[in-house]
Design a protein around this motif. Structure first.
Motif, mmCIF file in Angstrom:
data_model
loop_
_atom_site.group_PDB
_atom_site.id
_atom_site.type_symbol
_atom_site.label_atom_id
_atom_site.label_comp_id
_atom_site.label_asym_id
_atom_site.label_seq_id
_atom_site.Cartn_x
_atom_site.Cartn_y
_atom_site.Cartn_z
ATOM 1 N N SER A 150 0.833 -1.207 0.000
ATOM 2 C CA SER A 150 0.000 0.000 0.000
ATOM 3 C C SER A 150 0.867 1.256 0.000
ATOM 4 C CB SER A 150 -0.913 0.019 1.223
ATOM 5 O OG SER A 150 -1.786 -1.087 1.204
ATOM 6 N N LEU A 151 1.904 1.246 0.810
ATOM 7 C CA LEU A 151 2.766 2.412 0.915
ATOM 8 C C LEU A 151 3.483 2.700 -0.408
ATOM 9 C CD1 LEU A 151 4.402 4.002 3.622
ATOM 10 C CD2 LEU A 151 6.125 2.989 2.166
ATOM 11 N N VAL A 152 4.145 1.687 -0.976
ATOM 12 C CA VAL A 152 4.920 1.950 -2.194
ATOM 13 C C VAL A 152 4.020 2.137 -3.411
ATOM 14 C CG1 VAL A 152 7.050 0.917 -1.333
ATOM 15 C CG2 VAL A 152 5.444 -0.513 -2.606
ATOM 16 N N HIS A 153 2.910 1.426 -3.454
ATOM 17 C CA HIS A 153 1.978 1.590 -4.571
ATOM 18 C C HIS A 153 1.349 2.983 -4.522
ATOM 19 C CE1 HIS A 153 -0.633 0.061 -7.782
ATOM 20 N NE2 HIS A 153 -1.540 0.849 -7.265
ATOM 21 N N GLY A 154 0.935 3.378 -3.338
ATOM 22 C CA GLY A 154 0.362 4.715 -3.186
ATOM 23 C C GLY A 154 1.359 5.804 -3.520
#
Length: 188
Positions: A150-154
């Motif tokens: 979620s962090l890197v995709h966001g």
């Protein structure tokens, strides 16, 4: 129309799809445009892919394969999970057309066996990276994996859309590393 001479129509159509998506996004993709770009009749892409969703399915599968390789290489090179996150963000920017399609199952045949296998390989690569964190992954590595993704995709999505504040839009890898290190500070 000039005759097709490349010898690999499938690759030519996928390359044309990358160019078209880069210019106009996946919504602007048409088989006629892909045929024109590849220098073939409209029947060429239809013969290889069936329909627009077939082209996007092949492009998403290719993207997941590329992503899996990128994540495996990053983990093998550094052993640091933060660097796997940075590699994810770099992949998104360097393969923007693939990235824009991969996470839009409404655009492609999500049950396609090649796509499912490629998506699973990418998911397994991310899970191995989380697993390499040992105790730092916490009691539920699956939740840690979702948090990391979620962090890197966001972050990648915000970077690609230009939604980040100016002070974060300098060097991509430095910014991604700083953001990922907030979740995994022991890797930084």
């Amino acid at each position: 129309m000039m005759p097709y001479h490349h010898g690999d129509l499938r690759r030519a159509v996928l390359d044309a799809a990358v160019a078209a998506i880069t210019e106009r996004g996946p919504a602007g993709l048409s088989l006629r445009d892909l045929a024109r770009r590849a220098g073939v009749s409209h029947a060429g892409p239809v013969h290889h892919f069936g329909d627009k969703a077939g082209v996007l399915t092949a492009l998403a599968a290719e993207g997941y394969d590329l992503l899996a390789g990128t994540l495996v290489d990053a983990e093998a090179e550094t052993g640091e999970f933060v660097e796997v996150g940075v590699a994810y963000v770099r992949f998104a920017v360097e393969h923007r057309a693939h990235f824009e399609v991969m996470f839009r199952p409404d655009l492609y045949h999500a049950d396609d066996p090649e796509l499912v296998a490629a998506r699973d390989r990418a998911g397994q690569a991310l899970a191995r990276g989380v697993g390499s964190m040992g105790e730092r992954a916490g009691p539920d590595a699956r939740i840690t994996g979702v948090a990391a993704w979620s962090l890197v995709h966001g972050f990648a999505t915000l970077w690609l859309t230009g939604a980040l504040a100016d002070d974060l839009t300098g060097d991509l890898e430095t910014a991604a590393r700083e953001v990922a290190a907030r979740l995994f500070p022991d890797d930084a």
